[in-house]
Write an enzyme that holds these catalytic residues in place. Structure first.
Site, PDB file in Angstrom:
ATOM      1  N   ARG A 177       1.048  -1.090  -0.111  1.00 57.82           N
ATOM      2  CA  ARG A 177       0.103  -0.448  -0.345  1.00 57.82           C
ATOM      3  C   ARG A 177       1.511   1.031   0.127  1.00 57.82           C
ATOM      4  O   ARG A 177       2.075   1.265   0.581  1.00 57.82           O
ATOM      5  CB  ARG A 177      -0.355   0.411   2.052  1.00 57.82           C
ATOM      6  CG  ARG A 177      -2.169   0.874   1.282  1.00 57.82           C
ATOM      7  CD  ARG A 177      -2.661   0.823   0.630  1.00 57.82           C
ATOM      8  NE  ARG A 177      -3.987   2.289   0.712  1.00 57.82           N
ATOM      9  CZ  ARG A 177      -5.263   2.277   0.251  1.00 57.82           C
ATOM     10  NH1 ARG A 177      -5.056   1.637  -0.994  1.00 57.82           N
ATOM     11  NH2 ARG A 177      -6.078   2.817   0.768  1.00 57.82           N
TER      12      ARG A 177
ATOM     13  N   GLY B 205     -13.158  -1.851  -6.800  1.00 56.93           N
ATOM     14  CA  GLY B 205     -14.860  -0.995  -6.948  1.00 56.93           C
ATOM     15  C   GLY B 205     -14.450  -0.155  -5.372  1.00 56.93           C
ATOM     16  O   GLY B 205     -15.522  -0.053  -4.653  1.00 56.93           O
ATOM     17  N   GLY B 206     -13.310  -0.237  -4.889  1.00 57.89           N
ATOM     18  CA  GLY B 206     -13.166   0.726  -3.872  1.00 57.89           C
ATOM     19  C   GLY B 206     -14.286   0.290  -2.256  1.00 57.89           C
ATOM     20  O   GLY B 206     -14.025  -1.068  -2.106  1.00 57.89           O
TER      21      GLY B 206
ATOM     22  N   SER C 262      -8.052   0.758   3.664  1.00 57.58           N
ATOM     23  CA  SER C 262      -8.187   0.415   2.513  1.00 57.58           C
ATOM     24  C   SER C 262      -9.773  -0.615   2.319  1.00 57.58           C
ATOM     25  O   SER C 262      -9.798  -0.903   3.284  1.00 57.58           O
ATOM     26  CB  SER C 262      -6.808   0.223   1.305  1.00 57.58           C
ATOM     27  OG  SER C 262      -7.667  -0.580   0.182  1.00 57.58           O
ATOM     28  N   SER C 263      -9.970  -0.623   0.731  1.00 54.27           N
ATOM     29  CA  SER C 263     -11.188  -2.188   1.101  1.00 54.27           C
ATOM     30  C   SER C 263     -10.620  -2.837   0.217  1.00 54.27           C
ATOM     31  O   SER C 263     -11.364  -4.055  -0.278  1.00 54.27           O
ATOM     32  CB  SER C 263     -12.380  -1.661   1.218  1.00 54.27           C
ATOM     33  OG  SER C 263     -12.843  -0.120   1.334  1.00 54.27           O
TER      34      SER C 263
ATOM     35  N   ASN D 147      -6.210   4.212  -6.811  1.00 56.50           N
ATOM     36  CA  ASN D 147      -7.273   4.535  -6.456  1.00 56.50           C
ATOM     37  C   ASN D 147      -7.799   4.970  -7.957  1.00 56.50           C
ATOM     38  O   ASN D 147      -9.114   4.313  -8.286  1.00 56.50           O
ATOM     39  CB  ASN D 147      -6.949   5.891  -5.902  1.00 56.50           C
ATOM     40  CG  ASN D 147      -8.756   6.144  -5.121  1.00 56.50           C
ATOM     41  OD1 ASN D 147      -9.164   5.391  -4.542  1.00 56.50           O
ATOM     42  ND2 ASN D 147      -8.583   6.929  -4.473  1.00 56.50           N
TER      43      ASN D 147
ATOM     44  N   ASP E 122      -7.743   8.245   0.254  1.00 62.06           N
ATOM     45  CA  ASP E 122      -8.063   7.495   0.970  1.00 62.06           C
ATOM     46  C   ASP E 122      -8.390   6.940   2.405  1.00 62.06           C
ATOM     47  O   ASP E 122      -8.087   6.892   3.216  1.00 62.06           O
ATOM     48  CB  ASP E 122      -7.796   6.065   0.600  1.00 62.06           C
ATOM     49  CG  ASP E 122      -9.022   5.326  -0.718  1.00 62.06           C
ATOM     50  OD1 ASP E 122      -9.183   5.280  -0.479  1.00 62.06           O
ATOM     51  OD2 ASP E 122      -7.768   4.504  -1.276  1.00 62.06           O
TER      52      ASP E 122
ATOM     53  N   THR F 284      -4.386  -0.824  -7.506  1.00 56.86           N
ATOM     54  CA  THR F 284      -4.532   0.133  -7.757  1.00 56.86           C
ATOM     55  C   THR F 284      -4.422   1.658  -7.828  1.00 56.86           C
ATOM     56  O   THR F 284      -2.931   2.238  -7.123  1.00 56.86           O
ATOM     57  CB  THR F 284      -5.880   0.659  -6.615  1.00 56.86           C
ATOM     58  OG1 THR F 284      -7.021   1.636  -7.258  1.00 56.86           O
ATOM     59  CG2 THR F 284      -5.683   0.674  -5.491  1.00 56.86           C
TER      60      THR F 284
ATOM     61  N   THR G 283      -9.259   0.702  -9.595  1.00 59.17           N
ATOM     62  CA  THR G 283      -8.829  -1.264  -8.317  1.00 59.17           C
ATOM     63  C   THR G 283      -8.397  -2.108  -9.618  1.00 59.17           C
ATOM     64  O   THR G 283      -9.947  -2.257 -10.907  1.00 59.17           O
ATOM     65  CB  THR G 283      -9.238  -0.926  -7.449  1.00 59.17           C
ATOM     66  OG1 THR G 283      -8.759   0.440  -6.807  1.00 59.17           O
ATOM     67  CG2 THR G 283      -8.919  -2.051  -7.026  1.00 59.17           C
TER      68      THR G 283
HETATM   69  N1  GLY Z   1      -8.641   2.821  -3.438  1.00 58.56           N
HETATM   70  C1  GLY Z   1      -9.387   1.599  -2.542  1.00 58.56           C
HETATM   71  C2  GLY Z   1      -9.415   1.065  -1.935  1.00 58.56           C
HETATM   72  O1  GLY Z   1      -8.021   0.937  -1.398  1.00 58.56           O
HETATM   73  O2  GLY Z   1      -9.813   0.775  -1.076  1.00 58.56           O
END
Ligand code: GLY
Length: 580
Positions: free
Chosen positions: A114, A483-484, A462-463, A411, A433, A409, A391
């Site tokens: 990340r 998809g965030g 993050s997700s 983002n 984020d 990603t 992503t």
């Molecule tokens: N940028 C989307 C995530 O990391 O969830």
């Protein structure tokens, strides 16, 4: 364990065509059944498979498997190739998470690459003079870029767990950038849909658009010589080739020119980290997923724990009762996300409590089987739509038993839409984020707490949720999604479809999905849920919204009795299962 229908079909074909096989001599195996009732069928192979969002990169990964590489080699090759062929999310200057199952030692590890906040970034970075979030700066400025992690992550994975030389693994991506690729319909569409914004940055305009400001035509040859140069620096020098030397110097020069924050020291100090995945269980299967600084694994396990206490199968797939229970579990989990989740190297995150069965039992009691609890009545437990900004995910399996599930990603689609001159690469806007103003919704409508405030060196929450399911101690399903905020619920439903409803992986990927993230208090559903089901949900108090677009895009592999069953989610163009 039930024999999945497709595998039964495969075994049936093998038995019928096996030399000398006939009704008397055939070994006693479970009755082979071809289920013509399945509307979707996966790709089936034995040796190796790469399932991803774009054909050329998936084939490059497969080529590495065919050269004798393992799943990590192929995943690294695919990751570098997507930076060339899938610029909306494939990247060098972004970040992500790679979940690896290693056959040797039968163990799993998680590589966290990340992005980190530049050292000089402070909590009020994106607030204007009125104390409000400056959205333009948060999403589309040089300051939106976190220190990139992708190259560190891919190089670390390769060095620790790959078997081929990095140069060999990166050679196809370099050739793709240098020799060019034929622009597909999907690529043309992806670039055109962001052309207006890309045109605002002279370097991005030069890289992605024709002089008329449009995407290169379908079928045209698109070359990226500067990106090939950057890739070559990495292939020749590894980590240093990106984080020090000329690539780093060009990135820092662009930061200085654009009032960005990333310094040479930020780049030199960046490290990808190996972490222990989060683990849970669901109906006898082991769930292995992504730990903080992603919220994904924690909440997937938390929701599975809550849902395990209900007879979901009896409710029926995508019935009103089933969707109601999903939505209520989603609300409770996303409420907890808003309070507790952050970079656990900076903030205490009560992971063990959140994924505990005891906690789930207490939370389950808050679910009224007949009535939707308004989000205003749900607080984070005591111990969070827009469609994907973007992503991407891909999954790899090899003939040695190794499996890789990787989500990475920039983002947003095309990140900040700012390119670094002389490198061919786009900058991420991952700083968005962080909670720019804790308590206010971010770009995904997610509400987050002070725990996810901006701090130098910290990783934004993050997700991303690369996830694997193990049965009898062996990898059985590997999946993930872009998809965030939608990622977590897309992965959850893929796992539920495969486990509770015994769907083959293609059907599990294709079925209509729903999403609730506590706030906003909306149950978002894809097209394909029947109108009377939606009426029943509304009668229970759900604020139902039929999404104008789809929810997530999984890339999955199921492993059954020596077979690899792969499915690319058909919700978006261009996905591919490369297999042999
Ligand atoms: N940028 C989307 C995530 O990391 O969830």
């Amino acid at each position: 364990m039930k024999l999945p229908r497709l595998l039964s079909a495969v075994l049936a074909v093998c038995l019928i065509f096996a030399p000398g096989a006939n009704a008397r001599t055939a070994p006693a195996v479970e009755a082979p059944i071809i289920d013509f009732g399945s509307r979707f069928l996966p790709v089936v192979a034995r040796q190796g498979m790469v399932v991803g969002p774009e054909r050329l990169a998936a084939e490059i990964g497969l080529g590495i498997l065919e050269q004798g590489g393992n799943a990590v080699d192929a995943a690294v090759a695919t990751g570098f190739a997507l930076a060339v062929s899938y610029p909306r999310a494939g990247n060098l200057a972004g970040g992500g998470f790679m979940l690896v199952h290693l056959a040797e030692g039968n163990r799993q590890t998680l590589i966290d690459y990340r992005e980190t906040a530049p050292a000089s970034a402070g909590r009020d970075l994106f607030l204007n003079e009125a104390g409000e979030v400056d959205r333009e700066r948060t999403y589309f400025s040089h300051q939106a870029a976190g220190v990139p992690g992708t190259v560190a992550g891919l190089v670390l994975a390769q060095a620790r767990y790959g078997t081929l030389p990095l140069k060999q693994v990166m050679a196809p991506a370099i050739a793709l950038a240098e020799d060019g690729l034929q622009v597909s319909f999907a690529l043309n569409l992806e670039i055109n849909s962001r052309a207006e914004r890309l045109a605002l940055n002279p370097e991005a305009r030069k890289l992605f658009l024709t002089p008329e400001g449009e995407a290169p035509e379908v079928g045209a040859t698109w070359r990226q010589p500067e990106l090939a140069w950057t890739l070559r620096q990495i292939a020749e020098q590894g980590h240093k080739g990106f984080y020090q030397g000329e690539v780093a110097a060009r990135l820092v020069a662009e930061m200085e020119a654009g009032n960005g924050l990333i310094t040479a020291a930020d780049l030199a100090g960046y490290q990808a980290l190996e972490r222990e995945p989060v683990r849970g269980s669901f109906q006898g299967a082991e769930i292995v997923s992504t730990p903080p600084p992603s919220s994904g694994g924690v909440h997937i396990i938390q929701m599975l724990n809550m849902l395990e206490g209900f007879d979901l199968a009896a409710m029926g797939h995508n019935s009103a009762a089933y969707i109601h229970h999903l939505a209520e579990a989603m609300k409770l989990a996303y409420a907890d996300r808003s309070k507790y989740l952050a970079d656990s190297d900076f903030e205490p995150v009560p992971v063990a409590k959140l994924i505990g069965k005891d906690y789930a039992a207490r939370q389950r009691n808050l679910i009224d089987p007949a009535r939707a609890t308004p989000a205003t009545e749900i607080a984070p437990g005591r111990v969070l739509v827009d469609e994907s900004h973007d992503t991407t995910h891909y999954t790899v399996a090899d003939r040695f038993g190794n499996v890789v599930s990787n989500t990475y990603t920039l983002n947003f689609s095309f990140g900040s839409h700012i390119a670094v001159p002389g490198t061919g690469m786009l900058l991420n806007n991952e700083m968005a984020d962080f909670a720019a103003n804790p308590g206010q919704p971010n770009a995904y409508g997610l509400v987050e707490s002070d725990a996810n405030r901006i701090e130098g060196g910290k990783r934004p929450l993050s997700s991303m949720s690369p996830t694997m399911v193990f049965r009898d101690g062996k990898p059985w399903l590997a999946t993930g999604s872009p998809g965030g905020s939608l990622i977590i619920t897309a992965v959850l439903q893929t796992v539920l479809n495969a486990t509770v409803f015994d769907m083959n992986i293609a059907t599990a990927a294709a079925e209509a999905r729903v999403h609730h993230q506590w706030q906003p208090d909306k149950l978002v559903v894809e097209q394909g849920i029947s109108p009377d089901t939606l009426q029943l949900l509304q009668a229970m108090g759900h604020n139902v919204d039929v999404a104008p677009r789809t929810l997530g895009r999984t890339q999955s592999i199921m492993l059954e009795r020596g077979y690899l069953l792969g499915a690319t989610d058909t919700r978006r163009l261009g996905g591919h299962v490369a297999a042999y």
